[in-house]
Write an enzyme that holds these catalytic residues in place. Structure first.
Site, PDB file in Angstrom:
ATOM      1  N   ASP A  98      45.936  30.465  37.819  1.00  0.00           N
ATOM      2  CA  ASP A  98      47.060  31.255  38.336  1.00  0.00           C
ATOM      3  C   ASP A  98      46.922  31.599  39.821  1.00  0.00           C
ATOM      4  O   ASP A  98      47.752  32.357  40.350  1.00  0.00           O
ATOM      5  CB  ASP A  98      47.236  32.523  37.496  1.00  0.00           C
ATOM      6  CG  ASP A  98      47.941  32.208  36.171  1.00  0.00           C
ATOM      7  OD1 ASP A  98      48.840  31.351  36.189  1.00  0.00           O
ATOM      8  OD2 ASP A  98      47.592  32.796  35.148  1.00  0.00           O
ATOM      9  N   ASP A 160      52.331  26.299  31.916  1.00  0.00           N
ATOM     10  CA  ASP A 160      52.564  27.256  33.006  1.00  0.00           C
ATOM     11  C   ASP A 160      52.028  26.744  34.343  1.00  0.00           C
ATOM     12  O   ASP A 160      52.526  27.093  35.408  1.00  0.00           O
ATOM     13  CB  ASP A 160      51.880  28.605  32.746  1.00  0.00           C
ATOM     14  CG  ASP A 160      51.780  28.989  31.290  1.00  0.00           C
ATOM     15  OD1 ASP A 160      51.802  28.088  30.434  1.00  0.00           O
ATOM     16  OD2 ASP A 160      51.683  30.176  31.002  1.00  0.00           O
TER      17      ASP A 160
HETATM   18  N1  GLY Z   1      51.581  32.465  32.499  1.00  0.00           N
HETATM   19  C1  GLY Z   1      51.572  33.405  31.466  1.00  0.00           C
HETATM   20  C2  GLY Z   1      52.900  33.748  30.892  1.00  0.00           C
HETATM   21  O1  GLY Z   1      53.897  33.145  31.146  1.00  0.00           O
HETATM   22  O2  GLY Z   1      52.936  34.684  30.131  1.00  0.00           O
END
Ligand code: GLY
Length: 382
Positions: A98, A160
């Site tokens: 992230d 993601d």
């Molecule tokens: N990337 C984590 C979510 O979308 O909750």
């Protein structure tokens, strides 16, 4: 303005909603300042440590508002948030995939808007970390770290992660060194091969053998089950692929983004606000919750696609994006609820772990504001 082609409301005055949103953000800024709101509890935003994956979204909102208003307060707060992220940037064990979300909306944005050399350096450090997570055998960027003693997740990749890749594309652009883009494209090709289904829906988690790189199995993750269609994951895929096309011009990414977009739009319920998974069992009312954050991310993605597809197709994407925003505004907008700090109600963070269900989520608020900015003639920050 009344009903769109899908019979949903299209009533939306972007300037008016923008002003109401900024008013709410001003009140939240008075309380939280340069901390990191994540999800609401009883209408009040809980703040997380700067290490949490959502830490970029609040400063991202501050930058969007500063860019529009030029009011120094927003810039100063966004800068203070970015400085607070220096702590996680130096803590290797706590950084994960992230890094893209966290440093694109802070350091890359400050560098693009103001040319700040220290911000460029921070963003390149974060990009180096993200690229360093690439598993050469499996051609994927590893998700997460072993957060608990003995946890083995070196083989996991998640949908993601596509939204983290703009950090790598930007790093190649700003340095002239293609290796960051190579990593991003290799990860994207793996995603197209193993996550994207023929109908345009996507898987959340795929496990590979981290030694051989071979495909192992599929996990449900934040979706209902491995075969379902997690709504926010679908939005991450649509936006991430669209951005991949914007940075690389690779036609297969645009085709894939369009396939996901069509699945998303076709799966929306009558009121236009997605549930947290598009394939929930119809007979179990106890799990049927909305996820406004998926809708907001998808709305911004559709408006992005409207800028990328051939001119004849653009009006449809723009209309879908606008309809989605209008539905969110009508059913989730917290404009007359002073006790609610969020812009959008009815977000679902993580249903399988029963965390942050039917609340405001800072990423939902960010993408709603970003999509509104696009409707007002500005660009997104990714
Ligand atoms: N990337 C984590 C979510 O979308 O909750």
């Amino acid at each position: 303005m009344g009903e769109g082609e899908l019979g949903r409301t299209t009533a939306l005055d972007p300037d008016n909603i923008w002003a109401r949103a900024v008013d709410k953000v001003r009140r939240l800024a008075d309380r939280v300042g340069a901390r990191f709101p994540h999800a609401t509890e009883g209408g009040v935003y809980r703040c997380e440590e700067p290490h949490w994956w959502t830490a970029g979204f609040w400063p991202g909102m501050l930058w969007l508002i500063w860019r529009d208003s030029g009011e120094a307060r927003w810039r100063d707060l966004a800068r203070a948030c970015e400085e607070a992220l220096d702590e996680p940037l130096s803590q290797f064990e706590r950084l994960d995939h992230d890094a893209g979300f966290m440093w694109t909306l802070t350091s890359v944005t400050q560098f693009k808007l103001l040319g700040t050399p220290a911000s460029r350096r921070r963003a390149l450090t974060a990009a180096s970390h993200l690229a360093g997570r690439f598993n050469v055998q499996g051609r994927y960027i590893r998700a997460w770290n072993p957060w608990r003693e003995g946890e083995d997740n070196a083989g996991l990749a998640i949908i993601d992660c596509l939204m983290n890749l703009p950090l790598l594309y930007w790093a190649s652009e700003t340095t002239g060194d293609p290796r960051f883009r190579h990593v991003a494209l290799a990860h994207t090709e793996t995603t197209l091969a193993h996550f994207l289904r023929a109908d345009g829906s996507v898987r959340h988690i795929v496990r590979f053998d981290p030694e051989s790189g071979a495909f192992a199995d599929v996990l449900g993750g934040q979706g209902y089950n491995p075969d379902s269609a997690w709504a926010r994951g679908t939005a991450w895929a649509m936006y991430g692929l669209a951005l991949g096309y914007r940075y690389t011009g690779r036609g297969e990414l645009l085709q894939a983004a369009k396939r996901v977009a069509h699945f998303f739009v076709a799966s929306l319920p009558e009121d236009g606000v997605p549930e947290w998974d598009f394939r929930l069992p119809p007979d179990d009312g106890s799990i049927r919750f909305k996820d406004s954050s998926a809708g907001a991310c998808a709305a911004s993605a559709l408006l992005e696609l409207a800028e990328l597809v051939p001119a004849a197709e653009a009006p449809a994407y723009r209309r879908w994006g606008r309809e989605l925003l209008a539905s969110l505004n009508a059913h989730c907008g917290a404009w007359d609820r002073r006790e609610e700090e969020g812009l959008l109600l009815h977000g679902t963070g993580h249903w399988p772990e029963r965390r942050n269900v039917d609340v405001s989520l800072i990423y939902g608020d960010y993408f709603f504001l970003e999509a509104l900015a696009k409707l007002r003639g500005q660009t997104g920050l990714f």
